[in-house]
Write a protein that holds these residues in place. Sequence first.
Motif, PDB file in Angstrom:
ATOM      1  N   ILE A  31       0.846  -1.204   0.000  1.00 28.63           N
ATOM      2  CA  ILE A  31       0.000   0.000   0.000  1.00 28.63           C
ATOM      3  C   ILE A  31       0.878   1.249   0.000  1.00 28.63           C
ATOM      4  O   ILE A  31       0.636   2.188  -0.766  1.00 28.63           O
ATOM      5  CB  ILE A  31      -0.966  -0.014   1.202  1.00 28.63           C
ATOM      6  CG1 ILE A  31      -2.005  -1.119   1.012  1.00 28.63           C
ATOM      7  CG2 ILE A  31      -1.633   1.342   1.385  1.00 28.63           C
ATOM      8  CD1 ILE A  31      -2.849  -1.404   2.246  1.00 28.63           C
ATOM      9  N   ILE A  32       1.901   1.261   0.835  1.00 27.71           N
ATOM     10  CA  ILE A  32       2.833   2.394   0.877  1.00 27.71           C
ATOM     11  C   ILE A  32       3.486   2.579  -0.492  1.00 27.71           C
ATOM     12  O   ILE A  32       3.563   3.690  -1.020  1.00 27.71           O
ATOM     13  CB  ILE A  32       3.899   2.184   1.974  1.00 27.71           C
ATOM     14  CG1 ILE A  32       3.254   2.199   3.354  1.00 27.71           C
ATOM     15  CG2 ILE A  32       5.011   3.228   1.864  1.00 27.71           C
ATOM     16  CD1 ILE A  32       4.165   1.718   4.471  1.00 27.71           C
ATOM     17  N   GLN A  33       3.937   1.484  -1.072  1.00 26.80           N
ATOM     18  CA  GLN A  33       4.583   1.535  -2.386  1.00 26.80           C
ATOM     19  C   GLN A  33       3.641   2.094  -3.443  1.00 26.80           C
ATOM     20  O   GLN A  33       4.026   2.955  -4.240  1.00 26.80           O
ATOM     21  CB  GLN A  33       5.055   0.142  -2.786  1.00 26.80           C
ATOM     22  CG  GLN A  33       5.699   0.096  -4.155  1.00 26.80           C
ATOM     23  CD  GLN A  33       5.995  -1.311  -4.611  1.00 26.80           C
ATOM     24  OE1 GLN A  33       5.530  -2.275  -4.005  1.00 26.80           O
ATOM     25  NE2 GLN A  33       6.760  -1.436  -5.665  1.00 26.80           N
ATOM     26  N   ALA A  34       2.404   1.643  -3.452  1.00 29.08           N
ATOM     27  CA  ALA A  34       1.438   2.096  -4.451  1.00 29.08           C
ATOM     28  C   ALA A  34       1.136   3.584  -4.304  1.00 29.08           C
ATOM     29  O   ALA A  34       1.058   4.318  -5.306  1.00 29.08           O
ATOM     30  CB  ALA A  34       0.152   1.281  -4.335  1.00 29.08           C
ATOM     31  N   GLU A  35       0.990   4.049  -3.072  1.00 26.29           N
ATOM     32  CA  GLU A  35       0.688   5.465  -2.831  1.00 26.29           C
ATOM     33  C   GLU A  35       1.858   6.356  -3.248  1.00 26.29           C
ATOM     34  O   GLU A  35       1.656   7.397  -3.871  1.00 26.29           O
ATOM     35  CB  GLU A  35       0.349   5.702  -1.357  1.00 26.29           C
ATOM     36  CG  GLU A  35      -0.932   5.054  -0.910  1.00 26.29           C
ATOM     37  CD  GLU A  35      -2.170   5.753  -1.452  1.00 26.29           C
ATOM     38  OE1 GLU A  35      -2.099   6.941  -1.821  1.00 26.29           O
ATOM     39  OE2 GLU A  35      -3.218   5.100  -1.503  1.00 26.29           O
ATOM     40  N   ILE A  36       3.071   5.961  -2.904  1.00 24.95           N
ATOM     41  CA  ILE A  36       4.241   6.755  -3.279  1.00 24.95           C
ATOM     42  C   ILE A  36       4.444   6.720  -4.791  1.00 24.95           C
ATOM     43  O   ILE A  36       4.766   7.743  -5.403  1.00 24.95           O
ATOM     44  CB  ILE A  36       5.491   6.276  -2.518  1.00 24.95           C
ATOM     45  CG1 ILE A  36       5.352   6.625  -1.029  1.00 24.95           C
ATOM     46  CG2 ILE A  36       6.767   6.889  -3.101  1.00 24.95           C
ATOM     47  CD1 ILE A  36       6.449   6.074  -0.145  1.00 24.95           C
ATOM     48  N   ALA A  37       4.221   5.574  -5.408  1.00 21.92           N
ATOM     49  CA  ALA A  37       4.366   5.471  -6.865  1.00 21.92           C
ATOM     50  C   ALA A  37       3.337   6.347  -7.579  1.00 21.92           C
ATOM     51  O   ALA A  37       3.659   6.992  -8.588  1.00 21.92           O
ATOM     52  CB  ALA A  37       4.209   4.014  -7.301  1.00 21.92           C
ATOM     53  N   GLU A  38       2.128   6.396  -7.056  1.00 16.61           N
ATOM     54  CA  GLU A  38       1.089   7.216  -7.674  1.00 16.61           C
ATOM     55  C   GLU A  38       1.406   8.703  -7.533  1.00 16.61           C
ATOM     56  O   GLU A  38       1.243   9.474  -8.471  1.00 16.61           O
ATOM     57  CB  GLU A  38      -0.264   6.914  -7.036  1.00 16.61           C
ATOM     58  CG  GLU A  38      -1.401   7.705  -7.632  1.00 16.61           C
ATOM     59  CD  GLU A  38      -2.722   7.388  -6.968  1.00 16.61           C
ATOM     60  OE1 GLU A  38      -3.558   8.300  -6.876  1.00 16.61           O
ATOM     61  OE2 GLU A  38      -2.909   6.226  -6.528  1.00 16.61           O
ATOM     62  N   ARG A  39       1.873   9.107  -6.368  1.00 15.38           N
ATOM     63  CA  ARG A  39       2.110  10.525  -6.086  1.00 15.38           C
ATOM     64  C   ARG A  39       3.396  11.045  -6.713  1.00 15.38           C
ATOM     65  O   ARG A  39       3.443  12.139  -7.259  1.00 15.38           O
ATOM     66  CB  ARG A  39       2.151  10.730  -4.564  1.00 15.38           C
ATOM     67  CG  ARG A  39       2.506  12.119  -4.097  1.00 15.38           C
ATOM     68  CD  ARG A  39       1.360  13.091  -4.341  1.00 15.38           C
ATOM     69  NE  ARG A  39       1.569  14.356  -3.694  1.00 15.38           N
ATOM     70  CZ  ARG A  39       2.269  15.372  -4.210  1.00 15.38           C
ATOM     71  NH1 ARG A  39       2.851  15.246  -5.370  1.00 15.38           N
ATOM     72  NH2 ARG A  39       2.387  16.491  -3.540  1.00 15.38           N
ATOM     73  N   TRP A  40       4.490  10.264  -6.643  1.00 16.25           N
ATOM     74  CA  TRP A  40       5.792  10.745  -7.084  1.00 16.25           C
ATOM     75  C   TRP A  40       6.435   9.907  -8.193  1.00 16.25           C
ATOM     76  O   TRP A  40       7.578  10.166  -8.564  1.00 16.25           O
ATOM     77  CB  TRP A  40       6.772  10.795  -5.912  1.00 16.25           C
ATOM     78  CG  TRP A  40       6.614  12.004  -5.070  1.00 16.25           C
ATOM     79  CD1 TRP A  40       6.947  13.282  -5.394  1.00 16.25           C
ATOM     80  CD2 TRP A  40       6.087  12.057  -3.756  1.00 16.25           C
ATOM     81  NE1 TRP A  40       6.650  14.120  -4.354  1.00 16.25           N
ATOM     82  CE2 TRP A  40       6.131  13.399  -3.333  1.00 16.25           C
ATOM     83  CE3 TRP A  40       5.578  11.099  -2.886  1.00 16.25           C
ATOM     84  CZ2 TRP A  40       5.680  13.796  -2.089  1.00 16.25           C
ATOM     85  CZ3 TRP A  40       5.131  11.511  -1.643  1.00 16.25           C
ATOM     86  CH2 TRP A  40       5.180  12.837  -1.258  1.00 16.25           C
ATOM     87  N   GLN A  41       5.760   8.891  -8.675  1.00 19.78           N
ATOM     88  CA  GLN A  41       6.293   8.009  -9.717  1.00 19.78           C
ATOM     89  C   GLN A  41       7.620   7.378  -9.300  1.00 19.78           C
ATOM     90  O   GLN A  41       8.538   7.207 -10.094  1.00 19.78           O
ATOM     91  CB  GLN A  41       6.474   8.767 -11.054  1.00 19.78           C
ATOM     92  CG  GLN A  41       5.179   9.203 -11.690  1.00 19.78           C
ATOM     93  CD  GLN A  41       4.558  10.415 -11.012  1.00 19.78           C
ATOM     94  OE1 GLN A  41       5.246  11.383 -10.723  1.00 19.78           O
ATOM     95  NE2 GLN A  41       3.260  10.348 -10.752  1.00 19.78           N
TER      96      GLN A  41
END
Length: 91
Positions: A31-41
């Motif tokens: 979940i952390i990975q997905a959120e950071i990937a969505e926000r900052w690629q």
Amino acid sequence: MSKAFDMDLFLAGVLSGSHATQQRHLRQARIIQAEIAERWQRETPWAWQRKHVAWFLEHRLGRHSEATRYYYLLTVRLLTRRLQKTWVLKL
């Protein structure tokens, strides 16, 4: 085509505890990975900076219960240990 990042393999060396605890950490790390990937690629933890993880804890978990934020903080500490960083993060 690149292969998706395997969080299970990434955290394998630092996970301990019961099977349920390990699964919780893996689920939360994804979940952390997905959120950071969505926000900052930033697709992998190797590309993360302290500000990315701090943003997740502050903004994405801000309305969650104290217990939820605590369990995510434990997962972040595992990620930090695996990355061999000295980040100090608070709730």
